[in-house]
Scaffold this motif. Structure first.
Motif, PDB file in Angstrom:
ATOM      1  N   PRO A  89       0.816  -1.232   0.000  1.00 16.32           N
ATOM      2  CA  PRO A  89       0.000   0.000   0.000  1.00 16.32           C
ATOM      3  C   PRO A  89       0.840   1.267   0.000  1.00 16.32           C
ATOM      4  CG  PRO A  89      -0.965  -1.601   1.464  1.00 16.32           C
ATOM      5  CD  PRO A  89       0.327  -2.215   0.964  1.00 16.32           C
ATOM      6  N   LYS A  93      -5.262  -0.294  -3.682  1.00 17.88           N
ATOM      7  CA  LYS A  93      -4.743  -0.947  -2.478  1.00 17.88           C
ATOM      8  C   LYS A  93      -5.624  -2.154  -2.150  1.00 17.88           C
ATOM      9  CE  LYS A  93      -2.847   3.317  -0.602  1.00 17.88           C
ATOM     10  NZ  LYS A  93      -3.142   4.450   0.309  1.00 17.88           N
ATOM     11  N   ALA A  94      -6.927  -1.991  -2.324  1.00 20.34           N
ATOM     12  CA  ALA A  94      -7.840  -3.075  -1.963  1.00 20.34           C
ATOM     13  C   ALA A  94      -7.635  -4.309  -2.826  1.00 20.34           C
ATOM     14  CB  ALA A  94      -9.280  -2.584  -2.073  1.00 20.34           C
ATOM     15  N   ARG A 121      -3.650  -7.548  -3.445  1.00 15.98           N
ATOM     16  CA  ARG A 121      -3.280  -8.939  -3.180  1.00 15.98           C
ATOM     17  C   ARG A 121      -3.965  -9.900  -4.131  1.00 15.98           C
ATOM     18  NH1 ARG A 121      -5.730  -9.457   1.313  1.00 15.98           N
ATOM     19  NH2 ARG A 121      -4.658 -11.197   2.252  1.00 15.98           N
ATOM     20  N   GLY A 137      -2.412 -15.652   1.431  1.00 13.46           N
ATOM     21  CA  GLY A 137      -3.321 -14.677   2.035  1.00 13.46           C
ATOM     22  C   GLY A 137      -4.734 -14.714   1.494  1.00 13.46           C
ATOM     23  N   GLU A 148      -3.830  -6.103   6.412  1.00 13.05           N
ATOM     24  CA  GLU A 148      -5.278  -6.296   6.310  1.00 13.05           C
ATOM     25  C   GLU A 148      -5.682  -7.526   7.124  1.00 13.05           C
ATOM     26  OE1 GLU A 148      -6.498  -6.085   2.250  1.00 13.05           O
ATOM     27  OE2 GLU A 148      -8.263  -7.332   2.633  1.00 13.05           O
ATOM     28  N   ASP A 149      -4.944  -8.610   6.920  1.00 12.90           N
ATOM     29  CA  ASP A 149      -5.300  -9.852   7.621  1.00 12.90           C
ATOM     30  C   ASP A 149      -5.296  -9.628   9.130  1.00 12.90           C
ATOM     31  OD1 ASP A 149      -5.130 -10.701   5.095  1.00 12.90           O
ATOM     32  OD2 ASP A 149      -3.174 -11.685   5.332  1.00 12.90           O
ATOM     33  N   TYR A 158      -8.229   1.801   3.152  1.00 16.52           N
ATOM     34  CA  TYR A 158      -9.185   1.422   2.097  1.00 16.52           C
ATOM     35  C   TYR A 158     -10.217   0.493   2.690  1.00 16.52           C
ATOM     36  CZ  TYR A 158      -6.128  -2.703   1.902  1.00 16.52           C
ATOM     37  OH  TYR A 158      -5.376  -3.800   2.223  1.00 16.52           O
ATOM     38  N   ALA A 159     -11.279   0.238   1.915  1.00 15.74           N
ATOM     39  CA  ALA A 159     -12.383  -0.572   2.418  1.00 15.74           C
ATOM     40  C   ALA A 159     -11.951  -2.037   2.472  1.00 15.74           C
ATOM     41  CB  ALA A 159     -13.596  -0.416   1.507  1.00 15.74           C
ATOM     42  N   VAL A 160     -11.639  -2.487   3.667  1.00 13.09           N
ATOM     43  CA  VAL A 160     -11.218  -3.882   3.837  1.00 13.09           C
ATOM     44  C   VAL A 160     -12.455  -4.758   3.865  1.00 13.09           C
ATOM     45  CG1 VAL A 160     -10.024  -5.499   5.314  1.00 13.09           C
ATOM     46  CG2 VAL A 160      -9.253  -3.129   5.180  1.00 13.09           C
ATOM     47  N   HIS A 161     -12.508  -5.703   2.949  1.00 12.66           N
ATOM     48  CA  HIS A 161     -13.710  -6.518   2.872  1.00 12.66           C
ATOM     49  C   HIS A 161     -13.827  -7.419   4.094  1.00 12.66           C
ATOM     50  CE1 HIS A 161     -14.696  -5.008  -0.965  1.00 12.66           C
ATOM     51  NE2 HIS A 161     -13.469  -5.277  -1.402  1.00 12.66           N
ATOM     52  N   ASN A 202      -2.797   6.087   4.513  1.00 13.47           N
ATOM     53  CA  ASN A 202      -1.805   5.566   3.586  1.00 13.47           C
ATOM     54  C   ASN A 202      -1.743   4.050   3.628  1.00 13.47           C
ATOM     55  OD1 ASN A 202       0.383   4.870   2.145  1.00 13.47           O
ATOM     56  ND2 ASN A 202       1.859   6.125   3.243  1.00 13.47           N
ATOM     57  N   ASP A 203      -1.222   3.505   4.707  1.00  9.29           N
ATOM     58  CA  ASP A 203      -1.035   2.049   4.638  1.00  9.29           C
ATOM     59  C   ASP A 203      -1.187   1.322   5.964  1.00  9.29           C
ATOM     60  OD1 ASP A 203       1.123   3.063   5.876  1.00  9.29           O
ATOM     61  OD2 ASP A 203       2.567   1.756   4.860  1.00  9.29           O
TER      62      ASP A 203
END
Lengths: 456, 176, 964
Positions: free
Chosen positions: A19, A443-444, A447, A453, B13-14, B37-40, B136-137
């Motif tokens: 990201p 970013k989304a 991966r 992952g 994210e994980d 960002y929108a993490v599912h 950002n990240d």
């Protein structure tokens, strides 16, 4: 929402980005001073724009007579350009909305600039219905507003009135769609800038976005809803534009096939324009990792599809004319293919039907230079499609005594170039001040296709 | 108002998904999660209920359509009827296109406004940031120390166990 | 609607006050007589001058609107309501009766006088346009002496003393004029010339009929021009006589001809001609004949007739069947041809039947022989004094020389033309709408002219000038009253516009001729044929932009005269439309080519009246913008003058001569055509099966008459919310009657303030005429049939233009009118695109209206359209409204025939009928149910309100008639 994608699927974004890397890459373009290439493009585009402004001012001051129109051919370049630009404008929404609904993740790299392109194209389109009127300063009469003249409303039966609503709705919705998508990225930039004017501007524009997931949740729903609205909208807009002709009595216009035909054509030309821009932007802004061959490939396939639909429409028109037994209708199509404007007709067929067939070959799809040229040709062809539909149908209609020719004047040509000037000027400025790639969305999907992952 | 919160900063994210899920199951009160960002899946993890926006969209859309049909009928057939090309006063089919456009316009604009309202965003609003890297990240899980039973140290290493890169305890004015 | 004439004395006094009020501004007002106490004379004078008081203020200095409203409104005069003055058209010598429509002091429209025998309510294009001459800013405002402005006193003094010297020296005095149809003026001229020992009055006509007169001198012992009675002819054979277009008295002839062309029992008409004329376009059969062959053809025909039809010649047979009911006319100015014509008419016993020489026509009296003599005298410098009246020999004639060796050279020209500019004195005559005059176009018919406005400049009627120089100064009015004394009731005559007087010829001249000698053989090579165009009957109209922009009914050219060549001839020369040709016949001229189907392969035709000085004024006509091209040609004028191609042969001015040489110059110009596709058949390579020819104009043979075509019933998709309960205006156009003369086009232009846009705009296909006449050819190019189709807004009930207008700028009235609301129009042109008839016109620019004097012609009842708005035929809605208001005032309903649209009113053929379709007894309703009725593009279900009646043409040989 679970992602179902095979480990074998190649990555959407090349170069194994993180990201932070994405933010880095996208913002670099904004923070460094413009390149010589940019200045070159900008000066060309801007001088075209100025030429257009001069032409339009002269025309408005002197009269529509400064165009090559006549009693028989009442529309030509003006409405041709209008339909052409509206068509271009369709790709943006298509990519951001329709592909979004279809879960085409690859769209994330291109949707931002495609949407921007939509806005600029619709701006260009919107100019023509206004300046083509005999008294542009009264063009606002096309909208119903409370007044003391009657009360005097407008004619809701007129496709031109439908146009006003369609185009303005389309512009508003696409603008909101685009801006909503932009907000998180604006926040990202805001947080990377040193305090200063620019930072303050971005602070205002980013609406105080702070990444709260409670907002992200609404945001996702909103985005989905807008996509859901924009999709039928984009189809309705070009359908309505096509009704300008389809509801008329003029042979060559009076055709029920027009709505699907026009929508397909619009997407066709739109994608071509997106590709044209992307291929340049990719090189110029070093976005090779984001706009990969895979994107180009996908869009080429779309081109191939829409080209097929357009070709089918051309054929169908001829068949319908032949089958209708209406000799006026039949004449119009014979006249298109063999009459005074045959050159325009065959340019159209060549560019829209034959040229795109090259895209069947992967080797062609991989060569960006060739794809670039093809896209330019396709846009030429699509411009001529509208020109052919409008001029060849009008110039020889029912009464032979009315048959006339048409020749554009320098003013018309300058106006057309001017619209391109406006379009590219806007786009170049956009490339400088806003993130051309939707960081949040990229970013989304970073991966994607990574074997590790994956989760349900 | 300020609240005592415990903030776990996560890098991936994980990690944030896992931690959030766990925190919820553990009965901790999740104030909010911040993400670039929108993490599912995060909404499930946080246990948020579905958004109301679709209803706004539907209702306002229908309202717009209804208004337009009435307006077109009123102007052409009732307020000032004129004979246009011998068409009937009430040319309903001809009213359809604009009706559709206005429906979309109403639905779209109202939904966007509703969104800004619900999530309290407006131009120039001062952003309250937990960390410059949020946009950002990096990800942040914010837990509220709502009751005495909340044992800071225990929760802290709970977060670390779930991959928090950093844990801070703050007196924080948190949105909403 | 009802016309208003002047009657009561009270009215006259009011006029007096009005004029008196204007006294200080106008030196010579009629007020003087009136102050002396009301008299009939005073009143009549006032009748002429009355409103001028108000008007003049407008004309010369202040803009028009200053003329109204009157501070103290005179009785019987309502500001905003038109007054009509009976008068006589001065555009040519035919002498059509007119009603001059005067609005607030300004004549704004001319309409034919229904009672007058020549006009019967109709006019021609030139007549309609001639009103613009009144407001011509190039007209002289005072006399000129040596080119410098002078006073009448000064000029009179100078001229009189010069005349004194000439009288003493006994020098030759010549008075050159066109045919003088005014007996009073003729008398004045005679009186004037009587003062001199060697004086002669020479008359000539720019388009001469001298040969006809000379021939009758031989065959009947009297130099008369027969009064042709086409309405009495069952069979008409015309040899190069364009009697529907320009020949002698076209309005009268067109009307009489049309009267006998009504199916089922139509007259039969054959035309022999080299150029496709308007008349040829209406003929049942047209036979291409070179001018040189005409006399031969006539002799041949005579032979057939003598042998009682032996040889089976169809024409001879038909003529013989119609003895005394047939008519042979010949327009060639050649004695042989005319003698043969007379002989044939004599054999057929047509004299006294279809040719009236008892009450002969006086519309052409010129003698080419006299003219030739005069020109010779001039060359040799034997003329001491020359007076030129209403002619322009320098431009009209070839080889006019020696003008600078004349002692006293006086011109009565209204403006400085090619001849006048060389005169010592110019004593400008009035425009006919400003003057008192009389005319006797046909023996026994006296048509009067009364002023519709006071002279705009200090001009003087020629007749007054002559009187002044004859030593008995008098007013024109007095001279005319004096002349006619008690021959008829002056007041009634003035009100009616004309009077019948006992015949002036004692007894009808009887046949004293014998069989003419066989004619000379035709000379080989190209024959050049100089003709008078319908739109430009003579150079005197060259100032008139209306006529220049009027598309020629056949060639469809504007703003130019072309060399017409047949397709074959053009091909052999390797030239096409617009290539400039050099035509040599004695002199040489250069004109652009127009390929003319139906033209004889050996004939090249050029129109007269172009390339005049008067047309230099059009240099700056039309909108000015970067791509704008001038209206005038390289020579600085409109077209080229063809007069040099004329020549005298055996004392006759020949318009057609053999041995011409035609060569291409290599240069070319772009012609301004209003129609570029000339047939109803689409180009071969684009023609769909079954769609080769479009059924826009329908033509049938007499045999097919009475077969009504199956009426198509259109299903409706929606409820009909719009019943027409009151009136429902509609129009019927009889294509069989219409001969394309285009009077309607000009009438519409004058009535509806349609702008003149100039050559460049026409070239761009942007002419603004609300009614146009589509001309379609059919058949092989060498032997074409022609169809004329007046096309205007069809006022469709399901108007496609209305549905697409976003701003409701064009909507439908509850009387079936398709209305255009100018001030709501934003000019999207969507309506025009969607009009299947392309009847709509768009204001591409602000078309200049800079000539403030010419603007006085504008009809105050019709909006002047601004740039960027759409316009089109309104069915003259202003006239409809006027009639409805009138009807409401009288409490009576509008009766059929009370409303005449401008086009209908002007039409000599009665081809256009306007009325109420809801009134089953109206003429238009009856025509709408005629068996010949059809509607153009009916299949589109746009429901046009204009009904067309099919053309009927009898092309068969008589033999075939039965099994036809």
């Amino acid at each position: 929402m679970a992602e179902v994608c095979s480990p074998l699927r190649p990555a959407l974004i090349a170069g194994d980005k993180k990201p932070a890397g994405v933010t880095e890459d996208i913002c670099r373009a904004l923070l460094r001073p413009p390149s010589a290439l940019w200045w070159g493009g900008f000066s060309v585009a801007f001088s075209l724009l100025l030429a257009g402004v001069a032409a339009v001012s002269y025309q408005i001051a002197t009269g529509v007579g400064t165009w090559g129109l006549n009693t028989t051919v009442g529309w030509a370049f003006d409405i041709t350009n209008f339909v052409f630009w509206v068509g271009i404008g369709h790709a943006g929404t298509l990519i951001s909305a329709i592909l979004f609904l279809f879960r085409q993740k690859w769209r994330t790299s291109v949707n931002r600039s495609a949407e921007a392109m939509t806005l600029f194209a619709v701006m260009c389109a919107g100019i023509f219905p206004i300046i083509h009127t005999g008294r542009p300063w009264l063009a606002y009469w096309l909208f119903p507003y409370p007044n003391f003249r009657g009360p005097l409303w407008i004619n809701f039966r007129s496709p031109l009135a439908w146009d006003c609503f369609a185009i303005s709705t389309y512009f508003l919705i696409s603008a909101m769609f685009w801006y909503i998508g932009l907000i998180p990225d604006l926040a990202t930039i805001r947080d990377r800038l040193q305090p200063g004017l620019r930072q303050r501007v971005f602070a205002i524009l980013s609406f105080g976005w702070n990444g709260s997931y409670r907002v992200w949740q609404h945001y996702e729903v909103l985005y989905l809803l807008l996509a859901g609205l924009a999709t039928p909208l984009v189809i309705s807009v070009h359908t309505i534009v096509s009704w300008d002709f389809a509801t008329a009595v003029i042979p060559g216009w009076h055709a029920t096939i027009f709505p699907p035909y026009f929508v397909a054509g619009a997407i066709f030309s739109g994608i071509a324009m997106v590709l044209t821009l992307m291929i340049v932007a990719r090189k110029a802004m070093g976005l090779e990792d984001y706009i990969t061959h895979r994107h180009v490939d996908a869009m080429c396939k779309l081109l191939l599809l829409t080209s097929g639909i357009v070709a089918l429409a051309y054929a169908t028109e001829f068949f319908t004319a032949f089958y209708s037994g209406n000799t006026y209708e039949q004449f119009v199509f014979l006249n298109r293919a063999r009459g005074p404007f045959a050159w325009a007709y065959w340019t159209m067929v060549g560019c829209n039907v034959f040229v795109p067939q090259l895209l069947w070959f992967r080797s062609v799809r991989r060569r960006l230079a060739i794809v670039f040229v093809l896209c330019i040709l396709i846009n030429v062809g699509m411009w001529f499609e509208r020109f052919v539909i409008i001029v060849t149908s009008l110039h020889r209609d029912f009464l032979p005594s009315n048959w006339a020719g048409y020749q554009p004047t320098i003013v018309e040509v300058a106006t057309l170039l001017g619209s391109f000037g406006l379009f590219f000027t806007c786009f170049l400025v956009f490339c400088r001040v806003l993130p051309v790639i939707a960081m949040g969305e990229v970013k989304a999907v970073l991966r994607h296709g990574k074997s590790h992952g994956e989760q349900a | 108002m300020n609240r005592r919160v415990l903030i776990g900063i996560f890098e991936t994210e994980d990690a944030i998904l896992e931690a959030t899920e766990a925190a919820r199951l553990r009965g901790l009160r999740i104030v909010d999660v911040f993400a670039p960002y929108a993490v599912h899946g995060l909404d499930h993890a946080m246990g948020l209920q579905r958004s109301k926006l679709p209803w706004v969209c539907l209702l306002l859309g229908l309202a717009g359509a209804a208004f337009k049909v009435w307006f077109e009928y009123w102007t052409t057939a009732s307020d000032w009827p004129v004979n246009v090309g011998g068409k009937p006063w009430n040319s309903l089919p001809a009213f359809v296109p604009i009706t559709f456009e206005v429906m979309v316009l109403f639905a779209g604009v109202s939904t966007v406004l509703a969104f800004f309202g619900m999530s309290r965003l407006w131009p120039g609003r001062k952003a309250v940031l937990l960390d410059g890297r949020i946009t950002n990240d990096c990800f942040a899980l914010v837990l509220e120390q709502d009751n005495a039973a909340f044992d800071v140290d225990e929760v802290e290493d709970f977060l670390r166990r779930h991959g928090a890169a950093r844990v801070e305890e703050r007196e924080q004015e948190v949105l909403r | 609607m009802e016309k208003h004439y002047w009657r009561s004395l009270a009215e006259c006094e009011n006029r007096g006050e009005l004029a008196a009020a204007a006294e200080p501004e106008f030196a010579e007002s009629p007020a003087r007589e009136i102050e002396a106490g009301p008299s009939r004379r005073g009143f009549l004078k006032a009748a002429g001058f009355a409103l001028a008081g108000g008007a003049l203020a407008g004309c010369s200095r202040a803009p028009g609107e200053k003329a109204i409203p009157y501070a103290a409104q005179p009785e019987g005069l309502v500001a905003g309501r038109a007054q009509y003055y009976a008068s006589t058209c001065g555009a040519c010598t035919a002498g059509c009766g007119l009603l001059a429509k005067v609005r607030d002091g300004r004549p704004i429209k001319l309409e034919g006088n229904r009672e007058q025998a020549i006009s019967r309510g109709a006019t021609c294009a030139a007549g309609q346009a001639s009103i613009l001459g009144l407001y011509d800013s190039y007209r002289l405002k005072q006399p000129l002496a040596g080119g410098k402005p002078a006073t009448w006193e000064g000029v009179d003094r100078a001229v009189l003393e010069k005349m004194e010297r000439i009288r003493a020296g006994g020098g030759a005095v010549r008075y050159l004029s066109e045919t003088v149809t005014s007996p009073a003026k003729q008398a004045a001229i005679d009186r004037f010339l009587a003062q001199f020992r060697d004086a002669r009055h020479v008359m000539y006509d720019a388009v001469s009929a001298s040969a006809i007169l000379d021939a009758h001198e031989r065959t009947h012992g009297a130099r008369v021009l027969p009064h042709y009675r086409f309405e009495r002819a069952d069979v008409i054979a015309a040899f190069d006589a364009d009697f529907l277009g320009t020949w002698i008295s076209p309005v009268e002839f067109a009307r009489d001809y049309a009267a006998r062309r009504m199916p089922p029992n139509m007259s039969w008409h054959v035309q022999f001609e080299g150029r496709l004329s308007l008349t040829g376009s209406k003929a049942d059969r047209r036979i291409r004949t070179a001018p040189g062959e005409i006399a031969g053809r006539l002799a041949q025909l005579a032979a057939f007739i003598e042998s009682n039809g032996a040889g089976g010649d169809d024409l001879a047979a038909r003529l013989l069947q119609a003895r005394g009911r047939s008519l042979v006319v010949c327009g060639v100015n050649d004695l042989d041809a005319q003698l043969w014509t007379n002989y044939i008419n004599h054999l057929l016993g047509n004299y006294g039947a279809t040719l009236d020489i008892e009450r002969a026509s006086l519309q052409r009296r010129g003698s080419d022989r006299d003219l030739a003599d005069l020109l010779a005298e001039l060359k040799q410098g034997q003329v001491a004094a020359l007076f030129i009246d209403a002619v322009n020999p320098v431009a009209d004639l070839p080889g006019v020389a020696g003008l600078d060796r004349i002692g006293l050279f006086v011109s009565f020209a209204g403006s400085v033309d090619e001849t006048a500019e060389r005169a010592h004195y110019i004593c400008p005559d009035h425009h006919y709408l400003e003057s008192w005059a009389d005319a006797e176009p046909v023996a026994g018919l006296v048509s009067l002219t009364q002023p519709a406005i006071r002279p705009l400049g200090s001009t003087r009627a020629a007749i007054e000038t002559l009187a002044a120089w004859s030593g008995h100064p008098a007013k024109a009015y007095d001279l005319i009253r004096e002349y006619w004394k008690d021959r008829f009731d002056w007041d009634r005559a003035l009100e009616a516009g004309f009077a019948e007087v006992p015949r002036t010829h004692a007894a009808a001249p009887r046949w004293i001729g014998r069989k003419p000698a066989p004619p000379a053989a035709a000379t080989p090579g190209y024959a050049v044929d100089v003709y008078a165009a319908v739109g430009m009957p003579g150079g005197r109209h060259a100032y008139n932009p209306f006529l220049h922009e009027l598309p020629d009914p056949i060639t469809k050219t504007t703003w130019d005269n072309c060399a017409l060549l047949s397709p074959a001839a053009a091909a052999s020369l390797g030239v096409g439309d617009g290539d400039i040709l050099r035509i040599e016949a004695g002199a040489a001229i250069e004109v652009p080519l127009l390929v003319q189907p139906g033209q004889h392969d050996q004939v090249v035709s050029v129109a007269l009246g172009y390339g005049r000085k008067a047309s230099e004024r059009f240099a700056n006509l039309g909108p000015r913008w970067i791509n704008h091209k001038p209206t005038i040609n390289a020579n600085g004028r409109v077209g080229a003058n063809a007069a040099p191609l004329l020549a005298f042969e055996h004392g006759l001015l020949r318009y057609q001569r053999g041995g011409a040489v035609v060569a291409k110059t290599g240069r070319r110009i772009e012609l301004a055509l209003t129609q570029t596709h000339h047939t109803l058949s689409v180009p071969k390579h684009l023609a769909p099966a079954g769609g080769e020819v479009r059924p826009i104009v329908r033509e049938i043979a007499p045999a097919e008459l009475g077969k009504p075509e199956h009426a198509e019933t259109h299903e409706e998709l929606w409820p009909d919310d719009h019943p027409y309960n009151g009136h429902r205006w509609g129009m019927a156009v009889d294509l069989n009657a219409c001969n394309g003369c285009s009077a309607c086009v000009i009438a519409c232009q004058v009535e509806n303030n349609t702008p003149v846009v100039g050559k460049d705009e026409v070239r761009r296909r942007r002419e603004m005429h609300w009614i146009r006449i589509d001309r379609y050819y059919s058949g092989p190019p060498e032997d074409v049939r022609v169809a004329h189709q007046p096309m205007m807004c069809q006022q469709c009930d399901h108007a496609p233009c209305e549905t697409v207008c976003p701003t409701l700028a064009t909507v439908h009235s509850d009387e079936g009118l398709n209305q255009q609301i100018y001030n709501r129009c934003v000019g999207t042109r969507y309506c025009a695109n969607n009009c299947p008839y392309k009847a709509r016109r768009f204001n591409w620019f602000d078309y200049p209206r800079e000539d403030r004097l010419a603007n006085l012609l504008l009809n105050p009842d019709v909006t002047v359209r601004s740039r960027g708005v759409m316009e089109k035929c309104t069915f003259c809605v202003q006239r409809i409204q006027e009639a409805k208001i009138e009807a409401r005032r009288n409490g009576a309903p509008v009766r059929d025939g009370e409303i005449h649209t401008a086009c209908e009113q002007a039409c000599p053929a009665g081809a256009i009928v306007f009325g109420d379709l809801n009134d089953p007894s109206s003429r238009v309703s009856r025509l709408a149910h005629d068996a010949r009725q059809y509607r153009v593009l009916d299949e589109l279900n746009v429901r046009p309100s204009v009904h067309y009646l099919k053309i009927v043409r009898d092309e068969k040989q008589q033999g075939e008639k039965h099994h036809g």
